[in-house]
Design a protein around this motif. Structure first.
Motif, PDB file in Angstrom:
ATOM      1  N   MET A  34       0.844  -1.216   0.000  1.00 43.84           N
ATOM      2  CA  MET A  34       0.000   0.000   0.000  1.00 43.84           C
ATOM      3  C   MET A  34       0.868   1.252   0.000  1.00 43.84           C
ATOM      4  O   MET A  34       0.587   2.221  -0.708  1.00 43.84           O
ATOM      5  CB  MET A  34      -0.886   0.036   1.261  1.00 43.84           C
ATOM      6  N   LEU A  35       1.939   1.208   0.800  1.00 46.02           N
ATOM      7  CA  LEU A  35       2.819   2.381   0.884  1.00 46.02           C
ATOM      8  C   LEU A  35       3.593   2.590  -0.416  1.00 46.02           C
ATOM      9  O   LEU A  35       3.813   3.727  -0.845  1.00 46.02           O
ATOM     10  CB  LEU A  35       3.787   2.237   2.059  1.00 46.02           C
ATOM     11  N   ARG A  36       4.010   1.480  -1.054  1.00 39.92           N
ATOM     12  CA  ARG A  36       4.741   1.626  -2.325  1.00 39.92           C
ATOM     13  C   ARG A  36       3.833   2.256  -3.381  1.00 39.92           C
ATOM     14  O   ARG A  36       4.292   3.034  -4.226  1.00 39.92           O
ATOM     15  CB  ARG A  36       5.300   0.270  -2.794  1.00 39.92           C
ATOM     16  N   PRO A  87       0.601  -5.454  12.396  1.00 36.32           N
ATOM     17  CA  PRO A  87       1.240  -4.316  13.039  1.00 36.32           C
ATOM     18  C   PRO A  87       2.749  -4.493  13.105  1.00 36.32           C
ATOM     19  O   PRO A  87       3.261  -5.595  13.020  1.00 36.32           O
ATOM     20  CB  PRO A  87       0.628  -4.314  14.439  1.00 36.32           C
ATOM     21  N   ARG A  88       3.432  -3.378  13.275  1.00 37.65           N
ATOM     22  CA  ARG A  88       4.885  -3.391  13.245  1.00 37.65           C
ATOM     23  C   ARG A  88       5.481  -2.690  14.456  1.00 37.65           C
ATOM     24  O   ARG A  88       6.691  -2.633  14.595  1.00 37.65           O
ATOM     25  CB  ARG A  88       5.334  -2.633  12.002  1.00 37.65           C
ATOM     26  N   THR A  89       4.604  -2.149  15.292  1.00 34.06           N
ATOM     27  CA  THR A  89       5.036  -1.522  16.557  1.00 34.06           C
ATOM     28  C   THR A  89       3.976  -1.887  17.600  1.00 34.06           C
ATOM     29  O   THR A  89       2.849  -2.262  17.243  1.00 34.06           O
ATOM     30  CB  THR A  89       5.072   0.028  16.437  1.00 34.06           C
ATOM     31  N   ARG A 160      12.467  -4.544  -9.313  1.00 32.99           N
ATOM     32  CA  ARG A 160      13.140  -4.764  -8.035  1.00 32.99           C
ATOM     33  C   ARG A 160      12.880  -3.567  -7.143  1.00 32.99           C
ATOM     34  O   ARG A 160      12.780  -2.435  -7.629  1.00 32.99           O
ATOM     35  CB  ARG A 160      14.643  -4.968  -8.244  1.00 32.99           C
ATOM     36  N   ARG A 161      12.771  -3.811  -5.846  1.00 38.69           N
ATOM     37  CA  ARG A 161      12.499  -2.722  -4.906  1.00 38.69           C
ATOM     38  C   ARG A 161      13.753  -1.906  -4.631  1.00 38.69           C
ATOM     39  O   ARG A 161      14.835  -2.465  -4.485  1.00 38.69           O
ATOM     40  CB  ARG A 161      11.948  -3.296  -3.591  1.00 38.69           C
ATOM     41  N   LYS A 162      13.558  -0.577  -4.520  1.00 35.43           N
ATOM     42  CA  LYS A 162      14.695   0.316  -4.248  1.00 35.43           C
ATOM     43  C   LYS A 162      15.305   0.061  -2.880  1.00 35.43           C
ATOM     44  O   LYS A 162      16.488   0.315  -2.658  1.00 35.43           O
ATOM     45  CB  LYS A 162      14.233   1.771  -4.335  1.00 35.43           C
ATOM     46  N   ALA A 200      12.762 -23.277   6.093  1.00 29.12           N
ATOM     47  CA  ALA A 200      12.431 -24.424   5.231  1.00 29.12           C
ATOM     48  C   ALA A 200      12.114 -23.948   3.808  1.00 29.12           C
ATOM     49  O   ALA A 200      11.991 -22.742   3.567  1.00 29.12           O
ATOM     50  CB  ALA A 200      11.242 -25.160   5.828  1.00 29.12           C
ATOM     51  N   ASP A 201      11.971 -24.901   2.878  1.00 32.71           N
ATOM     52  CA  ASP A 201      11.586 -24.548   1.505  1.00 32.71           C
ATOM     53  C   ASP A 201      10.206 -23.881   1.524  1.00 32.71           C
ATOM     54  O   ASP A 201       9.395 -24.160   2.405  1.00 32.71           O
ATOM     55  CB  ASP A 201      11.478 -25.810   0.642  1.00 32.71           C
ATOM     56  N   ILE A 202       9.955 -23.054   0.504  1.00 32.21           N
ATOM     57  CA  ILE A 202       8.701 -22.289   0.459  1.00 32.21           C
ATOM     58  C   ILE A 202       7.485 -23.208   0.664  1.00 32.21           C
ATOM     59  O   ILE A 202       6.601 -22.920   1.475  1.00 32.21           O
ATOM     60  CB  ILE A 202       8.597 -21.504  -0.875  1.00 32.21           C
TER      61      ILE A 202
END
Ligand code: AP5
Ligand code: MG
Length: 215
Positions: A34-36, A87-89, A160-162, A200-202
């Motif tokens: 969403m942010l990208r 969440p991330r915080t 590719r992401r910056k 592990a593998d995907i």
């Protein structure tokens, strides 16, 4: 079903979220995606977000909370959703609790992908995605079946992401250990946390997640 996928950059959250979305019919909500998208907008907010992403820092809890609150109210979230990168915080975790309470919803599980730090650089620097449908790939671990053609949509354009470089990854990892890792304790205390071996593998990681969801 409402799920959270927790893990450091490169743990495989996005990869697994897409597979769960497909298998369980619940929608993937990636705050990073969403942010990208927001960062592409030609506005002050777009520019601000772009700078934060490129630096590998976290955007404000307030902005994220508004984005998620709006998003989970939409029709496609009625069957449930899978939170990838949120969440991330601890503040975001509290805000999520309040949001779900207000909407009369319950969190079903928090799945932590446990990965050794050594593999993250390789996973991040080798990652690329389809420019059209967003399917994720890796130079070594997940090449398209036909070289240069997306397995999912047939597109031949990839990106590719910056922020996917060793330098920015250091800042992203710092943010993970400082702000996000405490959520492991938070959800453990509430008996919500299940840990899966993300080394592990995907396909095996997917099976381990399915086992958690079916338990
Ligand atoms: P976000 O997009 O969420 O990035 P991230 O958390 O750093 O995680 P990644 O997307 O890099 O990793 P992933 O776990 O999804 O791994 P993937 O499946 O692609 O966030 C980006 C930025 O947005 C943040 O830095 C921050 O600035 C901001 N942001 C986002 N949410 C925020 C929030 N809530 N609050 C504040 N700021 C926020 O896998 C990686 C590679 O490895 C792929 O190539 C894949 O093919 C491969 N791979 C996956 N699994 C395996 C496996 N098991 N074995 C081998 N290879 C594998
Ligand atoms: Mg991701």
């Amino acid at each position: 079903m409402i799920l959270i996928l927790l893990g450091p950059p490169g743990a495989g959250k996005g990869t697994q979220a897409r597979l769960i979305e497909r298998d369980y019919g619940i929608v993937q909500l990636s705050t990073g995606d969403m942010l990208r998208e927001l960062a592409q907008q030609d506005s002050d907010l777009g520019q601000e977000v772009r700078q934060v992403l490129e630096a590998g820092q976290l955007v404000s809890d307030d902005l994220i909370a508004r984005m998620i609150s709006d998003r989970i109210g939409r029709e496609d979230c009625r069957n449930g959703f899978l939170l990838d990168g949120f969440p991330r915080t601890l503040v975001q975790a509290h805000l999520l609790d309040e949001m779900l309470d207000r909407k009369g919803l319950t969190l079903n599980a928090v799945i932590r992908l446990a990965v050794d730090e050594e593999v993250l650089v390789e996973r991040i620097t080798g990652r690329f995605t389809c420019a059209k449908c967003g399917e994720g790939y890796h130079d070594k671990f997940k090449q398209p079946a036909k070289e240069g053609v997306c397995d999912r949509c047939g597109s031949t354009e990839f990106k590719r992401r910056k922020d996917d470089n060793p330098e920015t990854l250091k800042t992203r990892l710092f943010a993970y250990y400082k702000d996000t890792a405490p959520l492991i304790g938070y959800y453990h205390a509430y008996r919500m946390l299940s840990t899966v071996d993300g080394m592990a593998d995907i396909g095996d990681v997917t099976k381990a997640i399915q086992a958690v969801l079916e338990a």
